[in-house]
Structure formats: C-alpha cells, structure tokens
Scaffold this active site. Structure first.
Site, PDB file in Angstrom:
ATOM      1  N   SER A   1      30.179  -4.598 -47.442  1.00 53.20           N
ATOM      2  CA  SER A   1      29.787  -3.881 -46.679  1.00 53.20           C
ATOM      3  C   SER A   1      27.831  -4.472 -46.666  1.00 53.20           C
ATOM      4  O   SER A   1      27.799  -5.603 -46.245  1.00 53.20           O
ATOM      5  CB  SER A   1      29.125  -2.668 -48.036  1.00 53.20           C
ATOM      6  OG  SER A   1      28.944  -3.685 -49.228  1.00 53.20           O
TER       7      SER A   1
ATOM      8  N   GLY B   1      30.505  -9.879 -49.095  1.00 55.71           N
ATOM      9  CA  GLY B   1      31.839  -9.911 -48.814  1.00 55.71           C
ATOM     10  C   GLY B   1      31.891 -11.036 -47.360  1.00 55.71           C
ATOM     11  O   GLY B   1      31.331 -11.702 -46.979  1.00 55.71           O
ATOM     12  N   ALA B   2      33.453 -11.181 -46.717  1.00 52.94           N
ATOM     13  CA  ALA B   2      33.387 -11.309 -45.167  1.00 52.94           C
ATOM     14  C   ALA B   2      31.838 -11.805 -44.020  1.00 52.94           C
ATOM     15  O   ALA B   2      32.150 -12.493 -43.846  1.00 52.94           O
ATOM     16  CB  ALA B   2      34.276 -11.199 -44.735  1.00 52.94           C
ATOM     17  N   ALA B   3      31.188 -10.600 -44.111  1.00 55.11           N
ATOM     18  CA  ALA B   3      30.125 -10.145 -43.509  1.00 55.11           C
ATOM     19  C   ALA B   3      29.656 -11.307 -43.761  1.00 55.11           C
ATOM     20  O   ALA B   3      28.355 -11.479 -42.743  1.00 55.11           O
ATOM     21  CB  ALA B   3      29.234  -8.952 -43.673  1.00 55.11           C
TER      22      ALA B   3
ATOM     23  N   THR C   1      30.297  -2.887 -40.765  1.00 55.49           N
ATOM     24  CA  THR C   1      30.811  -2.517 -42.299  1.00 55.49           C
ATOM     25  C   THR C   1      30.074  -1.114 -42.538  1.00 55.49           C
ATOM     26  O   THR C   1      29.974   0.140 -41.740  1.00 55.49           O
ATOM     27  CB  THR C   1      29.999  -3.289 -42.573  1.00 55.49           C
ATOM     28  OG1 THR C   1      30.175  -4.012 -44.339  1.00 55.49           O
ATOM     29  CG2 THR C   1      28.696  -3.893 -42.466  1.00 55.49           C
ATOM     30  N   TYR C   2      29.859  -1.288 -44.212  1.00 57.67           N
ATOM     31  CA  TYR C   2      29.394   0.755 -44.245  1.00 57.67           C
ATOM     32  C   TYR C   2      28.677  -0.200 -44.876  1.00 57.67           C
ATOM     33  O   TYR C   2      27.918  -0.704 -45.402  1.00 57.67           O
ATOM     34  CB  TYR C   2      30.619   0.987 -45.061  1.00 57.67           C
ATOM     35  CG  TYR C   2      30.756  -0.116 -46.046  1.00 57.67           C
ATOM     36  CD1 TYR C   2      30.815   0.341 -47.722  1.00 57.67           C
ATOM     37  CD2 TYR C   2      32.217  -0.852 -45.646  1.00 57.67           C
ATOM     38  CE1 TYR C   2      31.166  -0.178 -49.032  1.00 57.67           C
ATOM     39  CE2 TYR C   2      32.210  -1.189 -46.929  1.00 57.67           C
ATOM     40  CZ  TYR C   2      32.347  -0.620 -48.544  1.00 57.67           C
ATOM     41  OH  TYR C   2      32.834  -1.540 -49.293  1.00 57.67           O
TER      42      TYR C   2
ATOM     43  N   LYS D   1      18.792   4.149 -36.510  1.00 57.97           N
ATOM     44  CA  LYS D   1      18.923   2.252 -35.744  1.00 57.97           C
ATOM     45  C   LYS D   1      17.601   1.999 -37.283  1.00 57.97           C
ATOM     46  O   LYS D   1      16.518   2.656 -36.817  1.00 57.97           O
ATOM     47  CB  LYS D   1      18.223   2.305 -34.028  1.00 57.97           C
ATOM     48  CG  LYS D   1      18.317   0.521 -34.058  1.00 57.97           C
ATOM     49  CD  LYS D   1      17.447   0.882 -32.510  1.00 57.97           C
ATOM     50  CE  LYS D   1      17.238  -0.511 -31.972  1.00 57.97           C
ATOM     51  NZ  LYS D   1      17.710  -0.803 -30.855  1.00 57.97           N
TER      52      LYS D   1
END
Length: 117
Positions: free
Chosen positions: A25, A73-75, A57-58, A9
């Site tokens: 990502s 991207g979308a995030a 995501t990654y 975390k």
C-alpha cells in the site's frame, strides 16, 4: 459504453518514507486524501518523477496533518524518500457522463506535503 477517466490526482507530493516491512500500500496524510477525494483502500497509480517508475497499489489513511507519503511493502523498493510522485485514481463511467466530469486535482507543497493556501 463505459470508459475510465481521471478521478483524483495528488500532483507532486514528496515521498517521506519507504517501509519494506509492511504489507503493501501507500500511506497518505488524511488531509491530502480528503482534498483529493480518495478513500481508504482505493486503488491508485503511483508515478515517480525521479526514476520513471509507475505502479499500482491501494491507499491507507495516514495521520491527519502529518504530510506522510509512505510506500509500503514491495513498492518501497521502487521509490526513495525524497522522490516526487504523482498519485492518480480513475473512475469508470458512462461515456456521456464522462464528457462533463471534472477530476479533483490538488497541488500540495512538495517540501511539506501540506495543502497550499
């Protein structure tokens, strides 16, 4: 039986960028990745303290020492630069092993995303 348990975390990092024109990502400073024991392409959950968004995501490695936390991207539509996020990964393990497992939790400076001394 196996269960999923908290592995790593990054607690309260600040989003530095949001790049809509990138293929998915989260880019994370390599120093933070090492400290949190995250590896490139590992799946993570991102929890935005400012707006309550939660998504998967990654990880993509960012420049070491840069403090970068960039949603791509979308995030990028789900955060704003300046938002405070928690970045969390989980691991599957045997129930008995999980009882003794200790996750790696780091607390970077939320202004600079650098590790505190």
């Amino acid at each position: 039986m196996t269960i999923e348990i908290l592995k790593s975390k990054i607690h309260r990092a600040r989003v530095t960028e949001a790049n809509l024109n990138y293929v998915g990502s989260i880019t994370i400073d390599e120093d933070l990745m090492d400290a949190a024991k995250l590896i490139e392409y590992e799946k993570v959950h991102v929890l935005d303290n400012n707006n309550g968004e939660r998504f998967e995501t990654y990880v993509i490695r960012g420049p070491r020492g840069s403090g970068v936390i960039c949603l791509n991207g979308a995030a990028a539509r789900r955060v704003q630069p300046g938002d405070i996020v928690l970045i969390v990964s989980y691991a599957s393990m045997d129930f008995e092993e999980a009882k003794n497992f200790k996750p790696t939790i780091i607390f970077p400076d939320s202004e600079t995303n650098r590790l505190k001394d």
